[in-house]
Design a protein around this motif. Structure first.
Motif, mmCIF file in Angstrom:
data_model
loop_
_atom_site.group_PDB
_atom_site.id
_atom_site.type_symbol
_atom_site.label_atom_id
_atom_site.label_comp_id
_atom_site.label_asym_id
_atom_site.label_seq_id
_atom_site.Cartn_x
_atom_site.Cartn_y
_atom_site.Cartn_z
ATOM 1 N N LEU A 119 0.414 -1.630 -0.111
ATOM 2 C CA LEU A 119 -0.080 -0.122 0.044
ATOM 3 C C LEU A 119 0.690 1.630 0.291
ATOM 4 C CD1 LEU A 119 -2.734 1.161 0.154
ATOM 5 C CD2 LEU A 119 -2.938 1.400 2.738
ATOM 6 N N LEU A 120 2.016 1.042 0.039
ATOM 7 C CA LEU A 120 3.109 2.151 1.205
ATOM 8 C C LEU A 120 3.703 2.787 -0.278
ATOM 9 C CD1 LEU A 120 3.678 2.325 4.422
ATOM 10 C CD2 LEU A 120 2.017 3.782 3.371
ATOM 11 N N SER A 121 3.184 1.906 -1.105
ATOM 12 C CA SER A 121 4.632 1.980 -3.018
ATOM 13 C C SER A 121 3.565 2.655 -4.012
ATOM 14 C CB SER A 121 5.044 0.511 -2.786
ATOM 15 O OG SER A 121 3.794 -0.805 -2.843
ATOM 16 N N GLU A 122 2.366 2.453 -3.737
ATOM 17 C CA GLU A 122 1.734 2.885 -4.271
ATOM 18 C C GLU A 122 2.233 4.442 -5.017
ATOM 19 O OE1 GLU A 122 -2.452 2.531 -3.693
ATOM 20 O OE2 GLU A 122 -2.058 0.001 -3.112
ATOM 21 N N ASP A 123 1.566 4.469 -6.266
ATOM 22 C CA ASP A 123 2.270 6.423 -6.730
ATOM 23 C C ASP A 123 1.632 7.154 -5.640
ATOM 24 O OD1 ASP A 123 4.032 4.967 -8.405
ATOM 25 O OD2 ASP A 123 3.217 4.932 -9.677
ATOM 26 N N ARG A 124 -0.261 6.795 -5.530
ATOM 27 C CA ARG A 124 -0.688 8.102 -5.321
ATOM 28 C C ARG A 124 -0.775 7.842 -3.779
ATOM 29 N NH1 ARG A 124 -5.304 5.665 -2.396
ATOM 30 N NH2 ARG A 124 -5.461 3.429 -3.020
ATOM 31 N N VAL A 125 -0.555 7.239 -3.122
ATOM 32 C CA VAL A 125 -0.018 7.241 -1.235
ATOM 33 C C VAL A 125 1.240 7.815 -1.715
ATOM 34 C CG1 VAL A 125 0.801 6.333 0.815
ATOM 35 C CG2 VAL A 125 -1.262 4.704 -1.043
ATOM 36 N N ARG A 126 1.821 7.478 -2.313
ATOM 37 C CA ARG A 126 3.625 8.388 -2.678
ATOM 38 C C ARG A 126 3.722 9.779 -2.297
ATOM 39 N NH1 ARG A 126 7.828 4.987 -5.686
ATOM 40 N NH2 ARG A 126 6.576 4.676 -6.234
ATOM 41 N N ARG A 127 2.826 10.460 -3.495
ATOM 42 C CA ARG A 127 2.385 11.400 -3.703
ATOM 43 C C ARG A 127 1.890 11.563 -2.541
ATOM 44 N NH1 ARG A 127 -0.239 10.200 -8.233
ATOM 45 N NH2 ARG A 127 -1.992 10.604 -7.239
ATOM 46 N N ASP A 128 0.668 11.659 -1.674
ATOM 47 C CA ASP A 128 0.293 12.257 -1.020
ATOM 48 C C ASP A 128 1.275 12.253 0.083
ATOM 49 O OD1 ASP A 128 -2.770 12.643 -2.157
ATOM 50 O OD2 ASP A 128 -3.677 11.051 -1.098
ATOM 51 N N VAL A 129 2.160 11.898 0.999
ATOM 52 C CA VAL A 129 3.110 11.311 1.623
ATOM 53 C C VAL A 129 4.009 12.610 1.252
ATOM 54 C CG1 VAL A 129 4.692 9.826 3.200
ATOM 55 C CG2 VAL A 129 2.862 8.959 2.442
ATOM 56 N N ALA A 130 4.488 12.804 0.509
ATOM 57 C CA ALA A 130 5.526 13.495 0.028
ATOM 58 C C ALA A 130 4.590 15.067 0.151
ATOM 59 C CB ALA A 130 5.539 13.601 -1.484
ATOM 60 N N ALA A 131 3.142 15.681 -0.290
ATOM 61 C CA ALA A 131 2.843 16.422 -0.208
ATOM 62 C C ALA A 131 2.456 16.640 1.563
ATOM 63 C CB ALA A 131 1.412 16.373 -1.066
ATOM 64 N N GLY A 132 2.692 16.085 2.522
ATOM 65 C CA GLY A 132 2.508 16.231 3.897
ATOM 66 C C GLY A 132 3.484 16.388 4.131
ATOM 67 N N ASP A 133 4.186 15.881 3.690
ATOM 68 C CA ASP A 133 5.698 16.352 4.061
ATOM 69 C C ASP A 133 5.384 17.678 3.919
ATOM 70 O OD1 ASP A 133 6.367 14.105 5.598
ATOM 71 O OD2 ASP A 133 7.477 13.313 3.581
ATOM 72 N N ASP A 134 5.882 18.089 2.651
ATOM 73 C CA ASP A 134 6.443 19.499 2.431
ATOM 74 C C ASP A 134 5.116 20.317 3.346
ATOM 75 O OD1 ASP A 134 8.010 18.909 0.315
ATOM 76 O OD2 ASP A 134 6.218 18.823 -1.278
ATOM 77 N N GLU A 135 3.892 19.718 3.384
ATOM 78 C CA GLU A 135 2.946 21.093 3.840
ATOM 79 C C GLU A 135 3.438 20.824 5.154
ATOM 80 O OE1 GLU A 135 -1.389 20.185 4.074
ATOM 81 O OE2 GLU A 135 -1.330 19.991 1.538
ATOM 82 N N GLY A 136 3.957 20.724 6.176
ATOM 83 C CA GLY A 136 4.683 20.488 6.936
ATOM 84 C C GLY A 136 5.721 20.986 7.411
ATOM 85 N N GLN A 137 6.742 21.212 6.028
ATOM 86 C CA GLN A 137 8.466 21.755 6.380
ATOM 87 C C GLN A 137 7.017 23.817 6.155
ATOM 88 O OE1 GLN A 137 10.494 20.645 2.972
ATOM 89 N NE2 GLN A 137 10.999 18.384 4.070
ATOM 90 N N ASP A 138 6.367 23.779 5.100
ATOM 91 C CA ASP A 138 6.193 25.126 5.267
ATOM 92 C C ASP A 138 5.114 25.400 6.017
ATOM 93 O OD1 ASP A 138 7.513 24.566 1.998
ATOM 94 O OD2 ASP A 138 5.029 24.909 1.474
ATOM 95 N N GLY A 139 4.440 24.570 6.893
ATOM 96 C CA GLY A 139 4.047 25.106 7.617
ATOM 97 C C GLY A 139 4.940 25.011 9.151
ATOM 98 N N ASP A 140 5.590 25.377 9.226
ATOM 99 C CA ASP A 140 5.931 25.114 10.737
ATOM 100 C C ASP A 140 6.146 26.252 10.779
ATOM 101 O OD1 ASP A 140 6.958 22.553 10.568
ATOM 102 O OD2 ASP A 140 9.003 22.339 10.072
#
Length: 148
Positions: A119-140
């Motif tokens: 499940l974690l290796s699916e493209d859409r999940v990796r894309r969502d996780v990467a988007a969540g990481d970007d938001e966390g860095q900008d939102g600090d």
């Protein structure tokens, strides 16, 4: 009736965990040495992943899986057929008031881990996780205040 002042949660007590681990190690040693007089059981290399005990320590459920997961049902049948002998051999290594009744269940933890990895290796999940990481860095630094 006295209340247990140490175990306030719904999970197992420290004693249950300690006894379960002791049973797991002892059962694993018995199966590794091939002490059971059953050639069908001795042909399997069985992993004992976890042992959960009942609160009164009279029932122990062992989560087992043969090496590679092959012929799991056959191995489970062989274990259940030799439960009395396994109980006797395990109880010799324990210092409990009662020898726990052994129950065997297939350990599905590895299957769940494989499903989670898939499940974690699916493209859409990796894309969502990467988007969540970007938001966390900008939102600090959202509060706009200076750090002292």
């Amino acid at each position: 009736m006295a209340s247990n002042r140490f175990n306030t949660g719904p999970g197992p007590s420290q004693r249950q965990l300690r006894v379960g681990e002791l049973i797991r190690r002892t059962l694993g040693d018995v199966l590794l040495r091939g002490d059971v007089h059953d050639p069908d059981l001795n042909r399997f290399s069985i992993t004992v992943g976890e042992v959960r005990t009942s609160p009164d320590l009279k029932v122990a459920t062992a989560y087992v899986l043969p090496l590679g997961g092959l012929d799991a049902e056959e191995a489970l049948t062989a274990l259940r057929r030799n439960t009395r002998e396994l109980r006797h051999l395990v109880s010799k290594g324990l210092t409990l008031k009662y020898a726990p009744q052994l129950r065997f269940v297939l350990d599905e933890t590895f299957d769940r881990m494989d499903d989670t990895r898939r499940l974690l290796s699916e493209d859409r999940v990796r894309r969502d996780v990467a988007a969540g990481d970007d938001e966390g860095q900008d939102g600090d630094d959202q509060d706009g205040g200076d750090e002292a």
